[in-house]
Motif scaffolding. Structure first.
Motif, short mmCIF file in Angstrom:
data_model
loop_
_atom_site.label_atom_id
_atom_site.label_comp_id
_atom_site.label_asym_id
_atom_site.label_seq_id
_atom_site.Cartn_x
_atom_site.Cartn_y
_atom_site.Cartn_z
N SER A 9 0.81 -1.20 -0.07
CA SER A 9 0.00 -0.07 -0.14
C SER A 9 1.08 1.22 0.00
O SER A 9 0.38 2.09 0.69
CB SER A 9 -1.05 0.08 1.28
OG SER A 9 0.06 0.20 2.61
N GLU A 13 -2.02 1.94 -5.02
CA GLU A 13 -2.72 0.51 -5.25
C GLU A 13 -2.86 -0.23 -4.04
O GLU A 13 -1.77 -0.11 -3.29
CB GLU A 13 -1.81 -0.24 -6.12
CG GLU A 13 -2.00 -0.08 -7.64
CD GLU A 13 -1.51 0.90 -8.30
OE1 GLU A 13 -1.71 1.28 -9.48
OE2 GLU A 13 -0.21 1.16 -7.94
N THR A 14 -3.92 -0.61 -3.64
CA THR A 14 -4.11 -1.38 -2.33
C THR A 14 -3.99 -3.05 -2.83
O THR A 14 -5.05 -3.36 -3.41
CB THR A 14 -5.36 -1.21 -1.67
OG1 THR A 14 -5.63 0.16 -1.61
CG2 THR A 14 -5.39 -2.06 -0.33
N SER A 30 -6.37 -3.57 -6.19
CA SER A 30 -7.34 -2.45 -6.21
C SER A 30 -6.71 -1.10 -6.54
O SER A 30 -6.06 -0.46 -5.67
CB SER A 30 -8.11 -2.12 -4.97
OG SER A 30 -9.15 -1.39 -4.88
N GLN A 32 -6.38 2.82 -7.98
CA GLN A 32 -7.13 4.10 -7.59
C GLN A 32 -6.74 5.10 -8.66
O GLN A 32 -6.90 6.24 -8.89
CB GLN A 32 -6.38 4.84 -6.07
CG GLN A 32 -6.50 4.06 -4.92
CD GLN A 32 -5.85 4.72 -3.76
OE1 GLN A 32 -5.70 5.97 -3.71
NE2 GLN A 32 -5.63 3.93 -2.67
N GLN A 50 -8.52 5.84 0.97
CA GLN A 50 -9.00 4.50 -0.01
C GLN A 50 -8.51 3.40 0.34
O GLN A 50 -9.03 2.46 0.12
CB GLN A 50 -8.72 4.84 -1.46
CG GLN A 50 -9.53 6.08 -1.99
CD GLN A 50 -9.92 5.89 -3.68
OE1 GLN A 50 -9.47 4.93 -4.43
NE2 GLN A 50 -10.65 6.63 -4.20
N HIS A 51 -7.11 3.54 0.79
CA HIS A 51 -6.49 2.08 1.25
C HIS A 51 -7.15 1.53 2.56
O HIS A 51 -7.56 0.34 2.59
CB HIS A 51 -5.05 2.62 1.68
CG HIS A 51 -4.08 2.78 0.55
ND1 HIS A 51 -3.95 1.64 -0.20
CD2 HIS A 51 -3.15 3.61 0.35
CE1 HIS A 51 -3.11 2.20 -1.19
NE2 HIS A 51 -2.52 3.20 -0.61
N GLU A 53 -10.50 1.94 2.93
CA GLU A 53 -11.82 1.40 2.60
C GLU A 53 -11.48 0.11 1.99
O GLU A 53 -12.26 -0.94 2.01
CB GLU A 53 -12.63 2.27 1.71
CG GLU A 53 -12.85 3.72 2.28
CD GLU A 53 -13.47 4.47 1.11
OE1 GLU A 53 -13.48 4.15 -0.14
OE2 GLU A 53 -13.79 5.57 1.68
N THR A 54 -10.13 -0.20 1.40
CA THR A 54 -9.95 -1.36 0.44
C THR A 54 -9.35 -2.53 0.87
O THR A 54 -9.28 -3.46 0.48
CB THR A 54 -9.89 -0.95 -1.08
OG1 THR A 54 -8.62 -0.05 -0.84
CG2 THR A 54 -10.65 -0.04 -1.66
N PRO A 57 -11.38 -5.96 2.46
CA PRO A 57 -11.84 -6.69 1.29
C PRO A 57 -10.49 -7.35 0.53
O PRO A 57 -10.81 -8.50 0.12
CB PRO A 57 -12.48 -5.63 0.67
CG PRO A 57 -12.93 -4.90 1.64
CD PRO A 57 -11.75 -4.62 2.43
N ALA A 58 -9.38 -6.50 0.20
CA ALA A 58 -8.38 -7.06 -0.50
C ALA A 58 -7.74 -8.34 0.07
O ALA A 58 -7.34 -9.30 -0.58
CB ALA A 58 -7.40 -6.10 -0.97
N GLN A 61 -9.84 -11.36 0.25
CA GLN A 61 -10.09 -12.04 -1.00
C GLN A 61 -9.01 -12.81 -1.55
O GLN A 61 -8.74 -13.97 -1.99
CB GLN A 61 -10.20 -11.00 -2.20
CG GLN A 61 -10.43 -11.67 -3.62
CD GLN A 61 -10.67 -10.35 -4.90
OE1 GLN A 61 -11.16 -9.47 -4.40
NE2 GLN A 61 -10.86 -11.00 -6.04
#
Length: 346
Positions: A9, A13-14, A30, A32, A50-51, A53-54, A57-58, A61
């Motif tokens: 991060s 990009e996350t 993910s 941006q 944004q990191h 938030e994501t 989930p990243a 997954q």
């Protein structure tokens, strides 16, 4: 080699991935780009938000797609330096939490070492020594990889990195952000020999680069061609600029490889996806009987798989990091061993 869950991060990009024995079991990124394109570049505060938030989930997954239970994951690797402090802190906090929760060792990774390791993922047979051309939005370096974790920077940029030059010239030509992909695309319909531009040689430092003069030369060219707002031959300007960057980087890399008797070169980082640079490196390498290796495009931009590969190498050497380790906006690649409290005797 150990199985590593990795987090990246450092910028916009996350990413999360699980890597084992130079094999990518899962990789989630993910991006941006669309968000920051509105501003013509990365806005650090927005990137950090944004990191937040994501990142969960990243990670979820990547863990799920790997098919590995926590009992088979040997360590948690995370980019710790260099990068945007706010963005790095999100990834490091997540990694520390996972390491404490699942009782796994933490492996802090230098971002540039991760890029170098993307070549190891591209070719599992690759072994040091080799020469690495690392070109991205924030870094342009020629690195001698003497051994795993043992690096010597042979050449570097004195000002703008290659990726920054692409972004600034794209903005100058009204092509948007990020500049690399759009210039590469529009250059396909242009004449790369239309305009002669400076390669930015540094006296007495044959492997170093300077792209600020090239950027200024493009600005002056546009002013000369369009003094009263006439339509510019954008494709020809873009192609000439791209060819100049490719020639400068490839010439210096091949020269360094020849003068240090290295039979393999690798090109990594976002700018390593550029078609002109790849083509010129392949041609010049073949002419000098040098093997050229490129990661797939998915591994050129920031990703966690490359961080996992670097983390696996350090953990296999018994090198781990303190849970109190701090993020750093700057850290020389040669100092990457300072990230580890347990040091290998190798």
């Amino acid at each position: 080699m150990p199985t590593i869950l990795a987090i990246e991060s450092s910028c916009d990009e996350t990413a999360a991935a699980v890597v084992c024995d130079r094999q990518i079991l899962s990789s989630v990124v993910s991006s941006q780009i669309q968000t920051h394109a509105l501003y013509g570049g990365v806005v650090p505060e927005i990137a950090a938000r944004q990191h937040v938030e994501t990142i969960n989930p990243a990670i979820a997954q990547a863990y799920r797609e790997s098919g590995k239970p926590w009992s088979e994951i040997d360590g948690i690797a995370v980019t710790t330096a260099p990068g945007l402090i706010g963005s790095l802190m999100i990834g490091v906090t997540a990694a520390k939490t996972l390491a404490m929760l699942h009782k796994k060792p933490l492996i802090a990774v230098h971002h540039l070492e991760g890029h170098i390791c993307s070549a190891l993922l591209a070719d599992p047979t690759l072994e040091p020594p080799f020469l690495c051309l690392l070109v991205s939005g924030g870094h342009s370096s020629i690195i001698l990889v003497k051994d795993y974790t043992d690096y010597q920077v042979m050449g570097k940029t004195r000002d703008d990195a290659a990726g920054e030059a692409f972004d600034k010239v794209a903005r100058l030509l009204g092509l948007g952000y990020p500049g690399g992909p759009v210039i590469d695309k529009i250059s396909s319909s242009g004449n790369p020999k239309a305009y002669k531009l400076p390669q930015g040689r540094i006296p007495d430092f044959p492997y170093d680069s300077s792209f600020s003069g090239l950027k200024t030369a493009v600005l002056r060219l546009t002013q000369k061609l369009s003094p009263n707002g006439e339509e510019l031959p954008i494709a020809d300007i873009a192609a000439s600029f791209q060819e100049t960057v490719a020639a400068a980087l490839a010439t210096r890399t091949i020269k360094c490889a020849i003068e240090h008797n290295l039979s393999t070169i690798v090109a990594v980082g976002g700018v390593a996806a550029n078609s002109a640079l790849r083509s010129r490196l392949v041609t010049m390498a073949a002419e000098n009987h040098i093997r050229a290796i490129f990661p797939p495009l998915s591994l050129c931009t920031d990703n966690a798989a490359m961080i996992g590969c670097a983390g696996a190498i350090h953990l296999s050497r018994g090198e781990t990091s303190s849970m109190s380790i701090a993020t750093r906006s700057r850290l020389n690649l040669e100092d990457c061993q300072s990230l580890y409290t347990n040091k290998s005797l190798a």
